[in-house]
Design an enzyme around this catalytic site. Structure first.
Site, PDB file in Angstrom:
ATOM      1  N   THR A   1       0.870  -1.147   0.000  1.00  0.00           N
ATOM      2  CA  THR A   1       0.000   0.000   0.000  1.00  0.00           C
ATOM      3  C   THR A   1       0.915   1.206   0.000  1.00  0.00           C
ATOM      4  OG1 THR A   1      -1.816  -1.094   1.137  1.00  0.00           O
ATOM      5  CG2 THR A   1      -1.494   1.185   1.694  1.00  0.00           C
ATOM      6  N   THR A   5       1.092  -0.842   6.156  1.00  0.00           N
ATOM      7  CA  THR A   5       1.116  -1.541   4.876  1.00  0.00           C
ATOM      8  C   THR A   5       1.410  -3.009   5.131  1.00  0.00           C
ATOM      9  OG1 THR A   5       2.337  -1.794   2.786  1.00  0.00           O
ATOM     10  CG2 THR A   5       3.528  -0.800   4.611  1.00  0.00           C
TER      11      THR A   5
END
Length: 342
Positions: free
Chosen positions: A194, A245
């Site tokens: 991400t 992430t």
């Protein structure tokens, strides 16, 4: 980047004002970004470094020019959403049906205002749509058709269906489907993780932003941790700002960001210590990996990952720090901010 006009009559609250840098000198403004945690291939490392450096500098310039931590994290994430090397915006991975569905969240630590969006389609900048939701509606989180209706109303550039689909994403989806016949169905395919950003201004205001395409081969409608406040994104001036992430299902189950900030606030931990403790606990319990960037309300940074690699960068003053591998910290002197959007 697309600029859209916010209709004054639609603004239902006034977000925390941007800090006037001339009036504050308590903290050193900082913008820290990540480009995703995972198995970044050796050949892609130079592109990952270049991308996060550009994003950190773009966010820092926005912070210097406007004094707004929201502008800083939005601009930093915009840069990563425009870069096909990252799993957000143009580089987003594909769901099972071969479509792009994106999630994003943005949050200001001053008044805890936030905007979250899921199942965004056919726009390059989901993080800007998340901010638009925060500033033009009475809600914190809108998904799917409702979110896209707001995007149309607010003048976002709606692309043709499939415009965000890249050849790399299509190959990753094909590889994922082929893997289901073997023993590595749990392996993540496509661009790792991400993207996200956190920032601190001179007055001690913090903000966080996270944007993602999710995981390759996800079922249509799947939502990960990134837009969930306290799981993948959070900002509070009393503690700090964090963007996560990694494996979204695990991050949300372990409530990673909230656990971290609780350790900072109540456990006498630094942001770095909190990141290490929580991610190591998560990996031990679930056998999954993740990465974290954070900045506390004093300006101390946390950068940690249990995955093989995570691309990250931050700018503070004239120094631009960046890395991908564990214990890596390269430094460049970048000088004064350039003209915006250069």
């Amino acid at each position: 980047m697309l600029r859209f006009l916010l209709v004054t009559s639609l603004i239902l609250f006034v977000p925390a004002q941007a800090a006037k840098l001339s009036e504050c000198a308590q903290f050193e403004p900082t913008v820290l970004v990540h480009g995703g945690a995972g198995n970044i291939a050796d050949a892609k490392v130079p592109f990952a470094k270049l991308g996060v450096k550009h994003a950190a500098r773009r966010g820092y310039e926005a912070l210097q020019q406007t004094g707004s931590v929201l502008d800083a994290v939005e601009q930093a994430v915009n840069a990563l959403e425009e870069d096909g090397n990252f799993n957000a915006g143009y580089g987003a991975v594909l769901n099972w049906d071969g479509d792009v569905e994106m999630d994003a969240a943005i949050m200001h630590g001053g008044n805890l205002s936030a905007g979250c969006v899921s199942l965004a389609r056919d726009i390059v900048h989901p993080i800007s749509l998340a901010r638009c939701i925060m500033e033009t509606t009475r809600h914190q989180y809108i998904a799917g058709e409702g979110a896209m209706h707001i995007a149309q109303q607010q003048g976002f550039d709606i692309l043709s269906k499939g415009a965000l689909v890249t050849e790399a994403a299509k190959k990753s989806l094909a590889d994922f489907k082929a893997s289901l016949n073997g023993s590595r169905a749990d392996m993540l395919y496509g661009s790792p993780g991400t993207v996200g950003a956190v920032a601190l201004d001179a007055c001690g205001n913090v903000a966080a932003a996270t944007s993602t395409g999710g995981i390759t081969g996800k079922l249509p409608g799947r939502i990960g941790d990134s837009p969930l406040l306290g799981a993948g994104t959070y900002a509070d001036n009393e503690t700090g700002a964090v963007s996560a992430t990694g494996h979204g299902e695990t991050i949300m189950r372990f409530n990673v960001v909230s656990r971290m900030l609780a350790l900072v606030q109540h456990g006498n931990c630094s942001m770095q210590q909190a990141a290490q403790q929580v991610l190591q606990q998560m990996s031990a319990r679930f056998e999954q990996t993740a990465g974290i960037i954070g900045i506390d309300h004093f300006g101390q940074l946390g950068i940690y990952f249990t995955s093989k690699r995570m691309s990250w960068a931050y700018q503070r003053g004239e120094e631009l720090h960046f890395g991908v591998d564990k214990d890596e910290d390269e430094v460049e002197i970048v000088g004064e901010p350039r003209v915006a959007n250069n």
